[in-house]
Design a protein around this motif. Structure first.
Motif, PDB file in Angstrom:
ATOM      1  N   PRO A  20      -6.051 -56.541  -2.197  1.00  0.00           N
ATOM      2  CA  PRO A  20      -5.902 -58.266  -3.001  1.00  0.00           C
ATOM      3  C   PRO A  20      -4.466 -57.955  -3.028  1.00  0.00           C
ATOM      4  O   PRO A  20      -3.647 -58.673  -3.754  1.00  0.00           O
ATOM      5  N   GLU A  21      -3.657 -56.803  -3.238  1.00  0.00           N
ATOM      6  CA  GLU A  21      -2.150 -56.568  -3.041  1.00  0.00           C
ATOM      7  C   GLU A  21      -1.200 -56.598  -1.846  1.00  0.00           C
ATOM      8  O   GLU A  21      -0.244 -57.346  -2.452  1.00  0.00           O
ATOM      9  N   SER A  22      -2.164 -58.139  -0.583  1.00  0.00           N
ATOM     10  CA  SER A  22      -1.709 -58.129   0.766  1.00  0.00           C
ATOM     11  C   SER A  22      -2.771 -59.681   0.394  1.00  0.00           C
ATOM     12  O   SER A  22      -3.755 -59.729   0.299  1.00  0.00           O
ATOM     13  N   ASP A  23      -1.382 -60.038   1.400  1.00  0.00           N
ATOM     14  CA  ASP A  23      -2.061 -61.644   1.852  1.00  0.00           C
ATOM     15  C   ASP A  23      -2.860 -61.415   2.946  1.00  0.00           C
ATOM     16  O   ASP A  23      -3.853 -62.509   2.843  1.00  0.00           O
ATOM     17  N   TYR A  24      -2.369 -60.557   3.789  1.00  0.00           N
ATOM     18  CA  TYR A  24      -3.768 -60.479   5.309  1.00  0.00           C
ATOM     19  C   TYR A  24      -2.921 -58.804   5.422  1.00  0.00           C
ATOM     20  O   TYR A  24      -2.026 -58.487   5.231  1.00  0.00           O
ATOM     21  N   SER A  73     -16.406 -60.423  -4.382  1.00  0.00           N
ATOM     22  CA  SER A  73     -15.807 -61.671  -4.489  1.00  0.00           C
ATOM     23  C   SER A  73     -14.707 -62.171  -3.581  1.00  0.00           C
ATOM     24  O   SER A  73     -14.804 -63.043  -3.829  1.00  0.00           O
ATOM     25  N   PHE A  74     -13.636 -61.150  -3.987  1.00  0.00           N
ATOM     26  CA  PHE A  74     -12.734 -61.085  -3.628  1.00  0.00           C
ATOM     27  C   PHE A  74     -12.918 -61.055  -1.818  1.00  0.00           C
ATOM     28  O   PHE A  74     -12.084 -62.009  -1.212  1.00  0.00           O
ATOM     29  N   LEU A  75     -13.369 -60.855  -1.558  1.00  0.00           N
ATOM     30  CA  LEU A  75     -13.664 -59.926   0.242  1.00  0.00           C
ATOM     31  C   LEU A  75     -14.484 -61.540   0.533  1.00  0.00           C
ATOM     32  O   LEU A  75     -14.207 -61.947   2.273  1.00  0.00           O
ATOM     33  N   TYR A 281      -4.703 -68.135  14.839  1.00  0.00           N
ATOM     34  CA  TYR A 281      -5.513 -67.539  14.902  1.00  0.00           C
ATOM     35  C   TYR A 281      -5.538 -66.014  14.908  1.00  0.00           C
ATOM     36  O   TYR A 281      -6.015 -65.230  15.240  1.00  0.00           O
ATOM     37  N   ILE A 282      -4.172 -65.626  14.940  1.00  0.00           N
ATOM     38  CA  ILE A 282      -3.925 -64.336  15.367  1.00  0.00           C
ATOM     39  C   ILE A 282      -3.258 -64.092  14.113  1.00  0.00           C
ATOM     40  O   ILE A 282      -2.971 -64.666  12.801  1.00  0.00           O
ATOM     41  N   LEU A 283      -2.252 -62.486  14.397  1.00  0.00           N
ATOM     42  CA  LEU A 283      -1.953 -62.522  13.152  1.00  0.00           C
ATOM     43  C   LEU A 283      -1.014 -62.951  12.322  1.00  0.00           C
ATOM     44  O   LEU A 283      -0.566 -63.775  13.349  1.00  0.00           O
TER      45      LEU A 283
END
Length: 539
Positions: A20-24, A73-75, A281-283
């Motif tokens: 959760p500390e990162s956007d992706y 719930s976050f995932l 749709y990629i990184l």
């Protein structure tokens, strides 16, 4: 009365990955891919069998990290977004390939597939654990546990408190999520050492799985080899993997998943589409990645990726039915032969990683569907059973002492301790010693208690066998190293804060939100073992 039994066992496990500390974070997609390609398709398969009146029996482990992630719930929110992007991309593929009927046909296949996944996902309000629990409550699945974070238990042998914690925390977590105590356990990597059964017995577990040579080299030598379980001196039963049925599925040379008709795993739209088109749709940094949309078949074992021909799910499904029929035929002949030389009904135990079916082998859920249907309708040689169900039917077994073993490379422990990963163990051992020390503390307030519990979580997460495994395979190594180091650093800071009596409250709160596995953990689980371990109950 049938001459024998077949037990199909699936091991559903992923390491705890939650950021959760990162956007992706790319590694979170391990879970998302498994939901789309394995867990939901298997659930749909089981639902279809039940709807058609097939009273199937299957054993399936669901490890604590996987259960925790599936219920987070976050995932779940992040998976919703992931699935929506897949649906959007598949829709665009119809328009982007108006001049190629076969690609449009395949794109429509993925549109339909993602829609069915969405339907199942929403049907169960995003709670797949409860969906599998319902199948257990109806008597079709027997869900078993594993160690708390899939820690490699033989390499913790010198710290029995750590082994006990891995097993007891897993059993408590299972009961919290499934409403009953687990009957069996899939030992991480099927790794066993002499004395491990004592912890299982004390936790109330009835049986465990191990590789075949763990039974074949038992003392005394089991009379029936791997075709019947043995009881340990504690009364806990050990089931051994059948080599013949495993090879038919797992072998890279003769296994079913390598058939030319099946979908090619390593040729993905994310790497082949025009860059500006696929970029959304990629990184986020613009690097390509797998999307899960794949248009080509294996074609041949020797063909390069540029030589692969287009895939056809119709013929792949026909091949899965053919292979399921072959598997059933071979089990019939195998069991008929064994029944003729044994003085009891043989049991063939066929265990596999669940993620093989659907993720690595796209047609795997179809194979399982046909296998169970053909076993139900087309033969009378064997009965499919759960492992717990078998012990009810056949409660009398030979008492032996299993042999140290694993199902890794060469059958023992070197895959998890070698030149690539041996560096982690001195640090894990020091942290374990410190955790045992901390277990004797009486928390002076709520903050210190929370810090002590979080220290236990960090140690457990550092102990995951997945990190050593990844370091050995040579894929995603930086992430595995980072995870090991970060959990150890967090543990050591918590240890220092606790021993100095200065809890960093804001940092602790942040850590509790990031590494939130086992919310009801009790650090006292690591309390020193003072007396010799009891052997447990007799068979």
């Amino acid at each position: 009365m049938v001459p024998g039994y077949l037990a199909l066992v699936l091991h559903a496990h992923l390491p705890f990955v939650r950021h959760p500390e990162s956007d992706y974070v790319l590694e979170e997609e391990w879970l998302f891919e498994a939901i789309t390609e394995t867990y939901v398709p298997l659930l749909q398969t089981f639902e279809g069998l039940k709807q058609d009146g097939i009273d199937f029996k299957l054993t399936m482990s669901m490890t604590p990290p996987l259960v925790s992630m599936l219920r987070d719930s976050f995932l779940q929110e992040r998976y919703d977004h992931h699935l929506a992007k897949l649906e959007e991309l598949a829709g665009k593929e119809i328009q982007n390939n108006s001049d190629n009927g076969h690609i449009q046909y395949l794109a429509q296949h993925y549109i339909n597939r993602f829609a069915r996944v969405r339907q199942t996902w929403e049907k169960y309000n995003r709670d797949l654990v409860n969906a599998f629990k319902r199948l257990q409550d109806r008597g079709n699945l027997e869900i078993i546990t594993s160690a708390a974070t899939h820690g490699y238990l033989p390499l913790m042998k010198m710290y029995p408190e750590a082994v006990r914690a891995q097993i007891n925390i897993a059993c408590d977590h299972y009961e919290e999520n499934f409403g009953c105590k687990p009957r069996g356990i899939w030992l991480p990597e099927c790794a066993y050492y002499d004395g491990l059964e004592r912890f299982m017995a004390d936790a109330g577990l009835r049986y465990f799985l191990m590789d075949g040579h763990g039974l074949l080299y038992a003392s005394p030598r089991p009379r029936y080899g791997t075709y019947s379980p043995i009881y340990t001196e504690t009364g806990v039963a050990a089931f051994g993997r059948d080599h013949e049925s495993s090879q038919q599925v797992w072998s890279s040379q003769v296994g079913y998943p390598g058939d030319p008709v099946y979908r090619e795993f390593y040729k993905d739209l994310g790497w082949e589409a025009e860059y500006e088109y696929i970029k959304p749709y990629i990184l986020p940094n613009g690097q390509r990645k797998n999307t899960g949309i794949k248009y080509h078949k294996i074609t041949s074992r020797s063909a390069g990726l540029g030589e692969k021909k287009l895939y056809d799910p119709y013929w792949a499904r026909e091949k899965a039915a053919e292979h399921a029929g072959n598997f059933v035929f071979n089990r019939e002949r195998q069991i008929e032969h064994l029944a003729g030389i044994m003085q009891r009904k043989p049991l063939v135990v066929s265990p596999y990683d669940a993620e093989l079916f659907g993720h690595w082998w796209y047609e795997g859920p179809w194979f399982i569907d046909y296998l169970i249907r053909k076993s139900w309708y087309d033969q009378t040689t064997y009965e499919m059973v759960t492992l717990g169900g078998y012990l009810k039917k056949e409660p009398v077994q030979q008492v032996c002492k299993p042999s140290q073993s694993s199902w890794g490379y060469k059958g023992f422990h070197e895959y998890w301790i070698n030149e690539t990963n041996a560096w982690i163990y001195p640090h894990l051992h020091q942290a374990t010693e410190r955790m045992i020390e901390l277990s004797s503390w009486d928390a002076k307030d709520e903050w210190e208690k929370r810090a002590l519990n979080q220290a236990a979580r960090e140690l457990l997460l550092a102990q995951s066998s997945d990190w050593a495994f990844i370091m050995r395979t040579g894929t995603m190594v930086p992430y595995a190293v980072k995870r090991t180091r970060s959990h150890l650093r967090r543990f050591n800071k918590l240890y220092e804060d606790i021993t100095l009596g200065k809890i960093d409250k804001s940092w602790l709160e942040k850590l509790e939100k990031i590494d939130n596995i086992f919310p009801n953990i009790n650090y006292k689980t690591y309390s020193p073992i003072q007396e010799p371990m009891k052997l447990g109950r007799k068979p």
